[in-house]
Design a protein around this motif. Structure first.
Motif, PDB file in Angstrom:
ATOM      1  N   UNK A  81     -34.282  95.877  22.268  1.00  0.00           N
ATOM      2  CA  UNK A  81     -33.089  96.144  23.074  1.00  0.00           C
ATOM      3  C   UNK A  81     -33.427  97.205  24.106  1.00  0.00           C
ATOM      4  N   UNK A  82     -33.089  96.934  25.380  1.00  0.00           N
ATOM      5  CA  UNK A  82     -33.351  97.870  26.467  1.00  0.00           C
ATOM      6  C   UNK A  82     -32.037  98.291  27.117  1.00  0.00           C
ATOM      7  N   UNK A  83     -32.080  99.321  27.943  1.00  0.00           N
ATOM      8  CA  UNK A  83     -30.881  99.839  28.606  1.00  0.00           C
ATOM      9  C   UNK A  83     -30.297  98.820  29.589  1.00  0.00           C
ATOM     10  N   UNK A  84     -31.126  97.939  30.158  1.00  0.00           N
ATOM     11  CA  UNK A  84     -30.603  96.954  31.114  1.00  0.00           C
ATOM     12  C   UNK A  84     -29.760  95.881  30.432  1.00  0.00           C
ATOM     13  N   UNK A  85     -29.763  95.842  29.112  1.00  0.00           N
ATOM     14  CA  UNK A  85     -28.955  94.871  28.382  1.00  0.00           C
ATOM     15  C   UNK A  85     -27.520  95.355  28.161  1.00  0.00           C
ATOM     16  N   UNK A  86     -27.255  96.627  28.369  1.00  0.00           N
ATOM     17  CA  UNK A  86     -25.903  97.170  28.154  1.00  0.00           C
ATOM     18  C   UNK A  86     -24.988  96.706  29.273  1.00  0.00           C
ATOM     19  N   UNK A  87     -23.739  96.421  29.067  1.00  0.00           N
ATOM     20  CA  UNK A  87     -22.984  96.510  27.816  1.00  0.00           C
ATOM     21  C   UNK A  87     -23.109  95.267  26.950  1.00  0.00           C
ATOM     22  N   UNK A  88     -23.595  94.160  27.506  1.00  0.00           N
ATOM     23  CA  UNK A  88     -23.814  92.987  26.676  1.00  0.00           C
ATOM     24  C   UNK A  88     -24.839  92.068  27.320  1.00  0.00           C
ATOM     25  N   UNK A  89     -25.372  91.215  26.489  1.00  0.00           N
ATOM     26  CA  UNK A  89     -26.332  90.211  26.933  1.00  0.00           C
ATOM     27  C   UNK A  89     -26.034  88.952  26.113  1.00  0.00           C
ATOM     28  N   UNK A  90     -26.313  87.800  26.677  1.00  0.00           N
ATOM     29  CA  UNK A  90     -26.050  86.541  25.982  1.00  0.00           C
ATOM     30  C   UNK A  90     -27.366  85.917  25.560  1.00  0.00           C
ATOM     31  N   UNK A  91     -27.407  85.475  24.310  1.00  0.00           N
ATOM     32  CA  UNK A  91     -28.584  84.808  23.765  1.00  0.00           C
ATOM     33  C   UNK A  91     -28.331  83.304  23.867  1.00  0.00           C
ATOM     34  N   UNK A  92     -29.103  82.626  24.709  1.00  0.00           N
ATOM     35  CA  UNK A  92     -28.999  81.175  24.889  1.00  0.00           C
ATOM     36  C   UNK A  92     -30.125  80.523  24.086  1.00  0.00           C
ATOM     37  N   UNK A  93     -29.756  79.600  23.214  1.00  0.00           N
ATOM     38  CA  UNK A  93     -30.745  78.917  22.385  1.00  0.00           C
ATOM     39  C   UNK A  93     -30.628  77.419  22.630  1.00  0.00           C
ATOM     40  N   UNK A  94     -31.756  76.784  22.850  1.00  0.00           N
ATOM     41  CA  UNK A  94     -31.809  75.325  22.986  1.00  0.00           C
ATOM     42  C   UNK A  94     -32.866  74.815  22.015  1.00  0.00           C
ATOM     43  N   UNK A  95     -32.480  73.854  21.195  1.00  0.00           N
ATOM     44  CA  UNK A  95     -33.413  73.242  20.243  1.00  0.00           C
ATOM     45  C   UNK A  95     -33.613  71.800  20.649  1.00  0.00           C
ATOM     46  N   UNK A  96     -34.851  71.436  20.915  1.00  0.00           N
ATOM     47  CA  UNK A  96     -35.200  70.068  21.286  1.00  0.00           C
ATOM     48  C   UNK A  96     -36.023  69.460  20.163  1.00  0.00           C
TER      49      UNK A  96
END
Length: 97
Positions: free
Chosen positions: A27-42
Motif C-alpha cells: 500500500x502506497x500513499x498514492x492509493x489514498x483514499x481508495x483504490x479499486x482492485x479489478x480481477x479478471x479470470x480467463x
C-alpha cells in the motif's frame, strides 16, 4: 489483476490454479483514499466444463493515510436569534490548511 483509482497504479499476472490464491499488495500513499482492485479470470475453453470462460470482479480497497486526516474545529455562539448576524470560525486542530 489491476489496482486503479482513475489511473492504473499497478497490475499483476497470476497463473490460474484450482486453489485459492493470496497476493500481498504493498500500500502506497498514492492509493489514498481508495483504490479499486479489478480481477479478471480467463479459463481455457473445455468441452466437458460448463463454467464461464471469463469472470470479472471489482472490490474497493479503502486506504487511510494519517498524514492527510483533517480535524476541523468549529467556533460558534451557543445561541443565535433570528435575523441576527453571528460569526462562525473554522480552524484545523494541527494548523493544516
Amino acid at each position: 489483476m489491476s489496482l486503479e483509482n482513475g489511473l492504473v497504479l499497478d497490475h499483476y499476472w497470476l497463473p490460474a490454479s484450482g486453489q485459492a490464491q493470496t497476493l500481498e499488495i504493498p500500500v502506497t500513499a498514492e492509493m489514498a483514499p481508495n483504490v479499486y482492485v479489478h480481477v479478471a479470470l480467463l479459463q481455457p475453453h473445455q468441452r466437458d466444463n460448463d463454467r464461464p470462460i471469463r469472470l470479472y470482479g471489482i472490490v474497493p480497497l479503502l486506504v487511510e493515510d494519517p498524514a492527510t486526516r483533517l480535524q476541523p474545529q468549529i467556533s460558534a455562539p451557543q445561541k443565535v436569534k433570528p435575523e441576527e448576524s453571528f460569526t462562525v470560525e473554522v480552524s484545523e486542530k494541527q494548523g493544516k490548511p
